[in-house]
Scaffold this active site. Structure first.
Site, PDB file in Angstrom:
ATOM      1  N   ASP A  18       0.818  -1.210   0.000  1.00 45.27           N
ATOM      2  CA  ASP A  18       0.000   0.000   0.000  1.00 45.27           C
ATOM      3  C   ASP A  18       0.856   1.267   0.000  1.00 45.27           C
ATOM      4  O   ASP A  18       0.615   2.190  -0.790  1.00 45.27           O
ATOM      5  CB  ASP A  18      -0.943   0.008   1.210  1.00 45.27           C
ATOM      6  CG  ASP A  18      -2.104  -0.970   1.032  1.00 45.27           C
ATOM      7  OD1 ASP A  18      -2.211  -1.586  -0.045  1.00 45.27           O
ATOM      8  OD2 ASP A  18      -2.891  -1.129   1.982  1.00 45.27           O
ATOM      9  N   ARG A 100       0.387   6.117  17.019  1.00 45.50           N
ATOM     10  CA  ARG A 100       0.236   7.115  15.960  1.00 45.50           C
ATOM     11  C   ARG A 100       0.839   8.489  16.293  1.00 45.50           C
ATOM     12  O   ARG A 100       1.459   9.115  15.427  1.00 45.50           O
ATOM     13  CB  ARG A 100      -1.237   7.269  15.577  1.00 45.50           C
ATOM     14  CG  ARG A 100      -1.883   6.007  15.009  1.00 45.50           C
ATOM     15  CD  ARG A 100      -0.962   5.235  14.113  1.00 45.50           C
ATOM     16  NE  ARG A 100      -1.614   4.133  13.416  1.00 45.50           N
ATOM     17  CZ  ARG A 100      -0.991   3.028  13.058  1.00 45.50           C
ATOM     18  NH1 ARG A 100       0.288   2.863  13.363  1.00 45.50           N
ATOM     19  NH2 ARG A 100      -1.619   2.081  12.401  1.00 45.50           N
ATOM     20  N   ASP A 129      -7.229   6.189  12.295  1.00 44.21           N
ATOM     21  CA  ASP A 129      -5.831   6.596  12.180  1.00 44.21           C
ATOM     22  C   ASP A 129      -5.660   7.911  11.433  1.00 44.21           C
ATOM     23  O   ASP A 129      -4.763   8.704  11.746  1.00 44.21           O
ATOM     24  CB  ASP A 129      -5.011   5.497  11.507  1.00 44.21           C
ATOM     25  CG  ASP A 129      -4.626   4.389  12.467  1.00 44.21           C
ATOM     26  OD1 ASP A 129      -4.719   4.612  13.694  1.00 44.21           O
ATOM     27  OD2 ASP A 129      -4.234   3.305  12.001  1.00 44.21           O
ATOM     28  N   SER A 183      -6.467  -7.295   7.526  1.00 49.22           N
ATOM     29  CA  SER A 183      -5.338  -6.369   7.611  1.00 49.22           C
ATOM     30  C   SER A 183      -4.763  -6.400   9.023  1.00 49.22           C
ATOM     31  O   SER A 183      -5.487  -6.616   9.996  1.00 49.22           O
ATOM     32  CB  SER A 183      -5.770  -4.945   7.251  1.00 49.22           C
ATOM     33  OG  SER A 183      -6.701  -4.458   8.196  1.00 49.22           O
TER      34      SER A 183
END
Length: 412
Positions: A18, A100, A129, A183
């Site tokens: 990705d 994050r 996110d 995922s």
């Protein structure tokens, strides 16, 4: 954002399919210089290939940043969070959420260093996110430009993404040619799995989802004994051996994995408004949470402990929603850290088939008094007759209400 508005962008880059597609998309769409940043947060992957893939994509060596952030991650993010016994919606230990702000902070630091005018992340437009990354970007660099490809590009599905990758000679692993079954996001604190085979919350997660723990059913029939030492609310040792924050969490992960500890199948409420189902594995964090609450049970005053429990859900929500760098999180952190000044000592645990059981706790700062609680002779430390007045005073309003209600009934 119009083409030409961006001169140089710092991309949060894993080297996976990705972000490799995003890298090439940035080059073809914006015609800008791309700087890649890869963070080692203990995800357990070899990061060397990320550098090689970036080089093959035409990124100059001086524009490739790979940083080992494991110690900073645990010391400055995970441990402060665990001082509050933080769980979101009663269960989730926030393994993705807490990573994050650190990644985003480093992106901003690199952007300043290389003179970039934009940053880019690979989060989708449906998840949390994107919010966590961008709130941090704006908090630290209010004028920064943000590129969020999943909200901008016109690809209609995974096949179009793969076609773009083939067109630009981006290597596609064989297991990526078909649809991924789910995922995964991982770091030293946890792994999370979402999507595809996990989207139906009524169906049991397949065993292939679990990567960091063995099944509790397959765990050893013998318990593992472990002692965790604390100083000012942070774990500092295991079985008497001093360890760095990252090394300590890694050791707890090994212990948790071997005993089937830390699995969670959860439907949670995302900040963006939808419910999502995820499977989380947090072996070391699960052990750490139980141990920390145990050492607090003998070192924290009742009022302080209860106040912490009251503010924790708010603190957890701030982290989950991406407000790590907000002033209210700083304020709550100051309160939490103040409470930990005397949270020192050792906690003994048994780990057995998915369970974490406290077997003992001791501290030089303990508020526990065996003299006060004993059913035997307390040598005058506590006069039980005092309890009568204590109870009558606390019952005063209840007695007053009871008297009024009885009068009302009689008058009917």
């Amino acid at each position: 954002m119009a083409k030409g508005d961006i001169k140089k962008v710092v991309l949060a880059y894993s080297g996976g399919l990705d972000t490799s597609i995003i890298l090439k998309w940035l080059q073809t769409t914006y015609g800008c210089e791309v700087v890649t940043f890869t963070a080692d947060l203990g995800q357990g992957e070899e990061l060397g290939p990320a550098r090689e893939k970036a080089l093959r994509a035409g990124i100059k060596p001086y524009n490739i940043f790979i940083e080992d952030l494991r110690e900073e991650f645990v010391r400055d993010y995970v441990f402060p969070m665990f001082r509050a016994n933080t769980v979101y919606e009663g269960q989730y230990l926030l393994g993705t959420s807490i990573a994050r702000p650190l990644i985003a902070k480093k992106q901003i630091e690199i952007a300043r260093k290389v003179g970039a005018d934009a940053v880019c992340h690979g989060a989708t437009g449906k998840g949390n996110d994107q919010v966590r990354f961008e709130l941090t970007y704006y908090a630290l660099e209010p004028s920064i430009k943000i590129i969020a490809p999943w909200r901008e590009w016109t690809f209609k599905g995974r096949e179009e993404l793969l076609a773009f990758a083939r067109e630009h000679q981006i290597t596609i692993a064989k297991d990526k040619e078909g649809e991924s079954p789910f995922s995964v996001d991982a770091n030293l604190l946890h792994s999370s799995s979402e999507g595809k085979v996990l989207e139906d919350p009524a169906k049991e997660a397949p065993s292939i989802v679990y990567q960091r723990t063995i099944s509790p059913l397959d765990a050893p029939d013998k318990a593992t004994d472990v002692t965790i030492g604390f100083e000012r609310g942070d774990a500092v040792s295991i079985d008497g051996q001093k360890l760095s924050p990252a090394a300590l969490l890694a050791k707890l992960n090994d212990l948790g994995k071997a005993n089937g500890i830390g699995r969670l199948d959860l439907v949670e409420n995302r900040f963006v408004g939808m419910k999502s189902r995820g499977v989380y594995e947090t072996p070391g964090g699960t052990i750490l949470l139980v141990a920390h609450r145990a050492i607090e049970s003998i070192t924290l005053d009742r009022g302080a402990a209860h106040l912490k429990d009251e503010v924790m859900p708010r603190y957890a929500e701030l982290i989950y929603n991406g407000f790590w760098f907000a002033p209210e999180r700083d304020m709550l952190q100051a309160l939490i850290d103040k409470s930990q000044e005397h949270v020192d000592g050792d906690v003994r645990l048994k780990l057995y088939k998915g369970n974490v059981m406290v077997t003992g706790r001791e501290s030089a700062n303990s508020l526990y008094s065996s003299t006060l609680v004993t059913f035997e002779d307390d040598r005058g430390a506590y006069d039980q007759k005092d309890a009568a007045g204590f109870i009558r005073l606390n019952a005063l309003r209840l007695r007053t209400l009871g008297a009024r209600n009885s009068k009302l009934k009689r008058d009917k």
